[in-house]
Scaffold this active site. Structure first.
Site, mmCIF file in Angstrom:
data_model
loop_
_atom_site.group_PDB
_atom_site.id
_atom_site.type_symbol
_atom_site.label_atom_id
_atom_site.label_comp_id
_atom_site.label_asym_id
_atom_site.label_seq_id
_atom_site.Cartn_x
_atom_site.Cartn_y
_atom_site.Cartn_z
ATOM 1 N N ARG B 227 3.118 0.303 10.915
ATOM 2 C CA ARG B 227 2.642 0.188 12.291
ATOM 3 C C ARG B 227 1.852 1.449 12.635
ATOM 4 O O ARG B 227 2.086 2.514 12.070
ATOM 5 C CB ARG B 227 3.829 0.050 13.250
ATOM 6 C CG ARG B 227 4.765 -1.098 12.923
ATOM 7 C CD ARG B 227 4.153 -2.460 13.130
ATOM 8 N NE ARG B 227 4.020 -2.775 14.537
ATOM 9 C CZ ARG B 227 3.345 -3.822 15.003
ATOM 10 N NH1 ARG B 227 2.702 -4.624 14.152
ATOM 11 N NH2 ARG B 227 3.275 -4.062 16.284
ATOM 12 N N HIS B 275 -6.592 -4.040 10.399
ATOM 13 C CA HIS B 275 -5.302 -4.742 10.596
ATOM 14 C C HIS B 275 -5.369 -6.161 10.016
ATOM 15 O O HIS B 275 -5.120 -7.143 10.721
ATOM 16 C CB HIS B 275 -4.929 -4.784 12.081
ATOM 17 C CG HIS B 275 -3.437 -4.946 12.292
ATOM 18 N ND1 HIS B 275 -2.755 -4.400 13.347
ATOM 19 C CD2 HIS B 275 -2.500 -5.603 11.563
ATOM 20 C CE1 HIS B 275 -1.468 -4.708 13.280
ATOM 21 N NE2 HIS B 275 -1.289 -5.441 12.190
#
Lengths: 312, 312
Positions: B227, B275
């Site tokens: 993350r 991402h």
């Protein structure tokens, strides 16, 4: 039997580590290096990457030939290569894992569009592209020997749809296996990513040509790590220009090093690597050759016996 | 019980396909899209990627929250997030295979020196570099959940030396498993290629920092697909400049899209991807969410229940 006399010949390999190896482990072996053959009829074993044509034929007492690589076409292509003398090729020496790594890298590079993302990254461009789940992606592997069968198993474990094509039919869990020339068109018709791991034989020379590229579904990728003689370079360029293919990764070439004027270099849709897909580690190669040499002397069967009728 | 009322909220996802999905399969569900909540006390279920802080707290009859992703820190970081309401995250939907693909690509890219070979190829330079057999290469994976445990198994099957580190100790064949803060230094001390797949919690926020990089053996690679909050960007740049690290592949960032002025962009030793390591396919995600919704209604346990005390 007289003490073994081993002839070493290679344009690529330094003989000295090999001389040391035998001096350490088998001091009884008379180690000679091409072209200093001495009395050719004394030679009992040959350890070679390549040797001038006709040379082995002049050694009537040759008992075995050990190849310094996994590919042996450069030895077999000599029509005077002695057919009655067993020939052994390197079968592992760490080559299998490396070949699978290289092929997987190429598969993932194209499958995950990493060339495009690398270009975006250098331009500070945040841009997401469509992704394809591996279960929707067909990878087709030509050649299901030691290397190909390891690769298809790894691809299958990663959830790709995998097909394999070989001369004689294989059965591998999770892999659609095709065999022989008559099943090649079907195999090719769904090959989005085509990986070539074939040996070079009379049947496979020039197999990566316009006819084959024309049978692919289009806009896919080629990963070529068989032998230089498989690929017709100008047909590949044409296939890339016409979108028959979108990308190619090439590790082997008819002439190595690849000449600097070759159009394969610096083509935007081609990644050239300098025959590094599988580099035998000295340590592992030495261990295998020494073991093969000793096994053969004891009358046991070393790994990697080449079937001269098939050519691999 | 009244008919279910489902609130959808996401900055990233289009609500319309979800409205259609429920209309097709569960026409009894009253589908609402943030911020048009209507009477907050009517909301029984939430389907969210993110939602403004405090919003869920104002829904006293909320029975379950389904997350539109595998990471749920953006939901949990709300101190007012209702602790008594079960939260389920996406656990597969094709994410696992993609995460493993991405990590393997990064591992192979650095392990096989493909960045260097790509540069050689564009310069028509035939130059072979030393190769390392995977059995001599240590890959260290932080996080051994669904993603990490799949990755370490694949790496081990490819003959890499693999270690894993997790909060609680795992046992995985062929993998050296380390656990907890006290074993982190040993785990890091041999991590040539470090892959981060941790969840974001209070303990792991900012964990990829100068202190951690200083414990690595040096000159290795980082593949970061946990993350955004894990990484201290300036510490990474410093580690790359000082050869603590040789290369990094980054897929997640504290602010996404990564701002164009970020020094992570276009750094010669960093590959930024937007991402995309794991992009849930709509079809698979829809199937899983619908199944979870129905299971929960029948009193069965859907996949992916988040332990709020651990944060993942």
């Amino acid at each position: 039997m007289n003490a073994p006399v081993l002839l070493f010949s290679s344009e690529l390999d330094d003989p000295e580590p090999w001389r040391d190896l035998f001096a350490r482990h088998r001091p009884d072996v008379d180690f000679r290096v091409w072209p200093d053959v001495g009395n050719a009829s004394a030679i009992t074993h040959a350890l070679i990457w390549n040797i001038p044509k006709g040379a082995l034929k002049r050694m009537p007492n040759l008992r075995a030939v050990f190849a310094l690589g996994a590919g042996v076409d450069q030895i077999i292509c000599d029509p005077d290569s002695p057919r009655g003398v067993p020939l052994f090729r390197l079968v592992d020496a760490g080559l299998r894992e490396q070949m699978t790594e290289y092929a997987l890298y190429g598969v993932l590079h194209w499958h995950r569009r990493m060339g495009e993302y690398t270009a975006f990254s250098s331009k500070r461009e945040w841009r997401r592209l469509d992704a394809v789940h591996p279960s929707q992606r067909r990878v087709a592997v030509m050649g299901l020997g030691v290397f190909g069968s390891d690769l298809v198993r790894k691809l299958s474990a990663m959830s790709f749809r995998v097909s394999g094509w070989s001369r004689t039919r294989k059965t591998i869990d999770g892999v659609d296996c095709y065999a022989g020339p008559q099943e090649l068109p079907t195999f090719l018709s769904h090959a989005e990513i085509l990986v070539n791991l074939l040996p070079l034989t009379d049947e496979t020379r020039g197999i990566l040509n316009a006819d084959l590229f024309g049978q692919l579904p289009g806009n896919g990728a080629l990963i070529h790590l068989g032998r230089g003689g498989h690929l017709v370079g100008q047909d590949l360029i044409a296939a890339l220009e016409s979108q028959r293919l979108d990308w190619a990764m090439l590790d082997v070439f008819p002439e190595e090093p690849l000449p600097s004027h070759s159009p394969l270099w610096s083509h935007p849709k081609i990644l050239v690597t300098p025959h590094i897909a599988a580099q035998a580690s000295n340590e592992r190669t030495e261990r295998q050759i020494l073991e093969s040499f000793q096994k053969f002397e004891r009358g046991e069967e070393p790994l990697g016996r080449v079937d001269l009728s098939k050519g691999y």
